[in-house]
Design a protein around this motif. Sequence first.
Motif, PDB file in Angstrom:
ATOM      1  N   ILE A  27       0.839  -1.201   0.000  1.00 47.54           N
ATOM      2  CA  ILE A  27       0.000   0.000   0.000  1.00 47.54           C
ATOM      3  C   ILE A  27       0.875   1.252   0.000  1.00 47.54           C
ATOM      4  O   ILE A  27       0.635   2.183  -0.775  1.00 47.54           O
ATOM      5  N   ARG A  28       1.894   1.285   0.848  1.00 45.76           N
ATOM      6  CA  ARG A  28       2.799   2.452   0.896  1.00 45.76           C
ATOM      7  C   ARG A  28       3.479   2.656  -0.460  1.00 45.76           C
ATOM      8  O   ARG A  28       3.612   3.786  -0.936  1.00 45.76           O
ATOM      9  N   HIS A  29       3.910   1.574  -1.081  1.00 43.54           N
ATOM     10  CA  HIS A  29       4.581   1.649  -2.381  1.00 43.54           C
ATOM     11  C   HIS A  29       3.630   2.207  -3.446  1.00 43.54           C
ATOM     12  O   HIS A  29       4.015   3.090  -4.227  1.00 43.54           O
ATOM     13  N   LEU A  30       2.391   1.720  -3.471  1.00 42.75           N
ATOM     14  CA  LEU A  30       1.407   2.208  -4.442  1.00 42.75           C
ATOM     15  C   LEU A  30       1.080   3.683  -4.211  1.00 42.75           C
ATOM     16  O   LEU A  30       1.032   4.474  -5.167  1.00 42.75           O
ATOM     17  N   GLU A  31       0.857   4.063  -2.961  1.00 46.59           N
ATOM     18  CA  GLU A  31       0.524   5.457  -2.659  1.00 46.59           C
ATOM     19  C   GLU A  31       1.678   6.391  -3.004  1.00 46.59           C
ATOM     20  O   GLU A  31       1.451   7.486  -3.521  1.00 46.59           O
ATOM     21  N   ALA A  32       2.895   5.966  -2.765  1.00 40.35           N
ATOM     22  CA  ALA A  32       4.065   6.786  -3.108  1.00 40.35           C
ATOM     23  C   ALA A  32       4.169   6.990  -4.618  1.00 40.35           C
ATOM     24  O   ALA A  32       4.691   8.007  -5.079  1.00 40.35           O
ATOM     25  N   ALA A  33       3.637   6.051  -5.382  1.00 42.33           N
ATOM     26  CA  ALA A  33       3.668   6.154  -6.850  1.00 42.33           C
ATOM     27  C   ALA A  33       2.434   6.872  -7.399  1.00 42.33           C
ATOM     28  O   ALA A  33       2.250   6.944  -8.616  1.00 42.33           O
ATOM     29  N   GLY A  34       1.576   7.387  -6.512  1.00 45.81           N
ATOM     30  CA  GLY A  34       0.420   8.164  -6.953  1.00 45.81           C
ATOM     31  C   GLY A  34      -0.855   7.367  -7.158  1.00 45.81           C
ATOM     32  O   GLY A  34      -1.813   7.860  -7.754  1.00 45.81           O
ATOM     33  N   TYR A  35      -0.892   6.148  -6.645  1.00 44.18           N
ATOM     34  CA  TYR A  35      -2.092   5.316  -6.772  1.00 44.18           C
ATOM     35  C   TYR A  35      -2.908   5.385  -5.493  1.00 44.18           C
ATOM     36  O   TYR A  35      -2.360   5.488  -4.404  1.00 44.18           O
ATOM     37  N   ALA A  36      -4.244   5.316  -5.641  1.00 42.47           N
ATOM     38  CA  ALA A  36      -5.140   5.300  -4.489  1.00 42.47           C
ATOM     39  C   ALA A  36      -6.090   4.118  -4.628  1.00 42.47           C
ATOM     40  O   ALA A  36      -6.479   3.747  -5.740  1.00 42.47           O
ATOM     41  N   GLU A  39     -11.303   0.459  -4.887  1.00 45.10           N
ATOM     42  CA  GLU A  39     -12.155  -0.660  -4.534  1.00 45.10           C
ATOM     43  C   GLU A  39     -11.318  -1.674  -3.781  1.00 45.10           C
ATOM     44  O   GLU A  39     -10.106  -1.545  -3.707  1.00 45.10           O
ATOM     45  N   ILE A  40     -11.954  -2.659  -3.213  1.00 45.75           N
ATOM     46  CA  ILE A  40     -11.289  -3.538  -2.261  1.00 45.75           C
ATOM     47  C   ILE A  40     -10.058  -4.224  -2.827  1.00 45.75           C
ATOM     48  O   ILE A  40      -9.117  -4.504  -2.106  1.00 45.75           O
ATOM     49  N   SER A  41     -10.007  -4.457  -4.126  1.00 45.84           N
ATOM     50  CA  SER A  41      -8.861  -5.172  -4.686  1.00 45.84           C
ATOM     51  C   SER A  41      -8.185  -4.423  -5.824  1.00 45.84           C
ATOM     52  O   SER A  41      -7.508  -5.037  -6.641  1.00 45.84           O
ATOM     53  N   ALA A  42      -8.366  -3.101  -5.892  1.00 44.26           N
ATOM     54  CA  ALA A  42      -7.744  -2.366  -6.990  1.00 44.26           C
ATOM     55  C   ALA A  42      -7.348  -0.949  -6.577  1.00 44.26           C
ATOM     56  O   ALA A  42      -8.024  -0.300  -5.784  1.00 44.26           O
ATOM     57  N   TYR A  43      -6.249  -0.530  -7.144  1.00 43.65           N
ATOM     58  CA  TYR A  43      -5.731   0.828  -6.978  1.00 43.65           C
ATOM     59  C   TYR A  43      -5.621   1.439  -8.366  1.00 43.65           C
ATOM     60  O   TYR A  43      -5.481   0.728  -9.360  1.00 43.65           O
ATOM     61  N   SER A  44      -5.693   2.761  -8.435  1.00 40.54           N
ATOM     62  CA  SER A  44      -5.493   3.437  -9.714  1.00 40.54           C
ATOM     63  C   SER A  44      -5.001   4.849  -9.452  1.00 40.54           C
ATOM     64  O   SER A  44      -5.077   5.359  -8.339  1.00 40.54           O
ATOM     65  N   LYS A  45      -4.539   5.462 -10.517  1.00 39.08           N
ATOM     66  CA  LYS A  45      -4.241   6.888 -10.442  1.00 39.08           C
ATOM     67  C   LYS A  45      -5.566   7.636 -10.550  1.00 39.08           C
ATOM     68  O   LYS A  45      -6.570   7.088 -10.999  1.00 39.08           O
ATOM     69  N   SER A  47      -8.789   9.423 -11.456  1.00 35.83           N
ATOM     70  CA  SER A  47      -9.660   9.381 -12.641  1.00 35.83           C
ATOM     71  C   SER A  47      -9.304   8.287 -13.636  1.00 35.83           C
ATOM     72  O   SER A  47      -9.672   8.363 -14.795  1.00 35.83           O
ATOM     73  N   LYS A  48      -8.578   7.272 -13.211  1.00 33.87           N
ATOM     74  CA  LYS A  48      -8.195   6.181 -14.119  1.00 33.87           C
ATOM     75  C   LYS A  48      -8.768   4.836 -13.664  1.00 33.87           C
ATOM     76  O   LYS A  48      -8.261   3.793 -14.032  1.00 33.87           O
ATOM     77  N   GLN A  49      -9.848   4.867 -12.871  1.00 32.50           N
ATOM     78  CA  GLN A  49     -10.453   3.626 -12.405  1.00 32.50           C
ATOM     79  C   GLN A  49     -11.022   2.846 -13.591  1.00 32.50           C
ATOM     80  O   GLN A  49     -11.435   3.414 -14.593  1.00 32.50           O
ATOM     81  N   SER A  50     -11.055   1.539 -13.442  1.00 28.00           N
ATOM     82  CA  SER A  50     -11.590   0.670 -14.481  1.00 28.00           C
ATOM     83  C   SER A  50     -13.100   0.853 -14.593  1.00 28.00           C
ATOM     84  O   SER A  50     -13.845   0.554 -13.663  1.00 28.00           O
ATOM     85  N   LYS A  51     -13.568   1.340 -15.740  1.00 27.52           N
ATOM     86  CA  LYS A  51     -15.009   1.501 -15.950  1.00 27.52           C
ATOM     87  C   LYS A  51     -15.706   0.148 -15.930  1.00 27.52           C
ATOM     88  O   LYS A  51     -16.830   0.021 -15.465  1.00 27.52           O
ATOM     89  N   HIS A  52     -15.016  -0.857 -16.427  1.00 26.79           N
ATOM     90  CA  HIS A  52     -15.530  -2.218 -16.434  1.00 26.79           C
ATOM     91  C   HIS A  52     -15.819  -2.666 -14.993  1.00 26.79           C
ATOM     92  O   HIS A  52     -16.920  -3.123 -14.682  1.00 26.79           O
ATOM     93  N   ASN A  53     -14.845  -2.506 -14.093  1.00 25.88           N
ATOM     94  CA  ASN A  53     -15.035  -2.890 -12.693  1.00 25.88           C
ATOM     95  C   ASN A  53     -16.089  -2.024 -12.018  1.00 25.88           C
ATOM     96  O   ASN A  53     -16.909  -2.527 -11.245  1.00 25.88           O
ATOM     97  N   LEU A  54     -16.080  -0.730 -12.282  1.00 23.25           N
ATOM     98  CA  LEU A  54     -17.063   0.159 -11.657  1.00 23.25           C
ATOM     99  C   LEU A  54     -18.484  -0.248 -12.030  1.00 23.25           C
ATOM    100  O   LEU A  54     -19.406  -0.138 -11.217  1.00 23.25           O
ATOM    101  N   ASN A  55     -18.675  -0.734 -13.253  1.00 25.64           N
ATOM    102  CA  ASN A  55     -19.996  -1.207 -13.651  1.00 25.64           C
ATOM    103  C   ASN A  55     -20.411  -2.412 -12.807  1.00 25.64           C
ATOM    104  O   ASN A  55     -21.546  -2.503 -12.359  1.00 25.64           O
ATOM    105  N   TYR A  56     -19.504  -3.350 -12.581  1.00 23.48           N
ATOM    106  CA  TYR A  56     -19.808  -4.490 -11.711  1.00 23.48           C
ATOM    107  C   TYR A  56     -20.216  -4.013 -10.330  1.00 23.48           C
ATOM    108  O   TYR A  56     -21.231  -4.417  -9.782  1.00 23.48           O
TER     109      TYR A  56
END
Length: 179
Positions: A27-36, A39-45, A47-56
């Motif tokens: 988590i620290r590594h992802l956050e340091a790289a600009g990811y948040a 959802e429970i099993s995914a991080y993104s930069k 406004s780059k969330q997966s639209k496919h996953n968000l639909n689910y």
Amino acid sequence: EQNTEFFRRPPTLPQDEVLWGIQEQGIRHLEAAGYAQYEISAYSKSSKQSKHNLNYWTFGDYIGVGAGAHGKWTDINSGQIFRNRKTRLPKDYLNAIKGYSAQTSKITDEELPFEFLMNALRLKQGVDKKLYQERTGLTWSSIESLWDQQVNTGLLEEHRVKTTDKGFLFLNQVLDSFI
């Protein structure tokens, strides 16, 4: 799952404390790289969330294409919601005589609250309560007393379909109360 290598020969996992340390470091590594975490099993930069996953996770409809694929759709005339899955083996999926669909089932009104929450509560920001009625056809009052009980335990938010930070860590426990 059955028929997988991990099922036949389960790996030896580290103790929970070690796994938690690995997760925290990741988590620290992802956050340091600009990811948040969105959802429970995914991080993104941003406004780059997966639209496919968000639909689910917002209990949207989707079509499953290919061997082993799953789909969910709402009949626009009746409002009934269905799930289907395609036959798992590619050779069967491609066999026109056998047909590609393995199972179709209606999600009952009793199952809908859990089905909706199992998806929507995966989202870190949750969803507006009005989406519950829009996607299930049920009123919020159908789960309000159970919801309020979980709010009182500090696991769910009061004004939004969302877990608290603590509830996010114990999502399976939260969902069990809606079965």
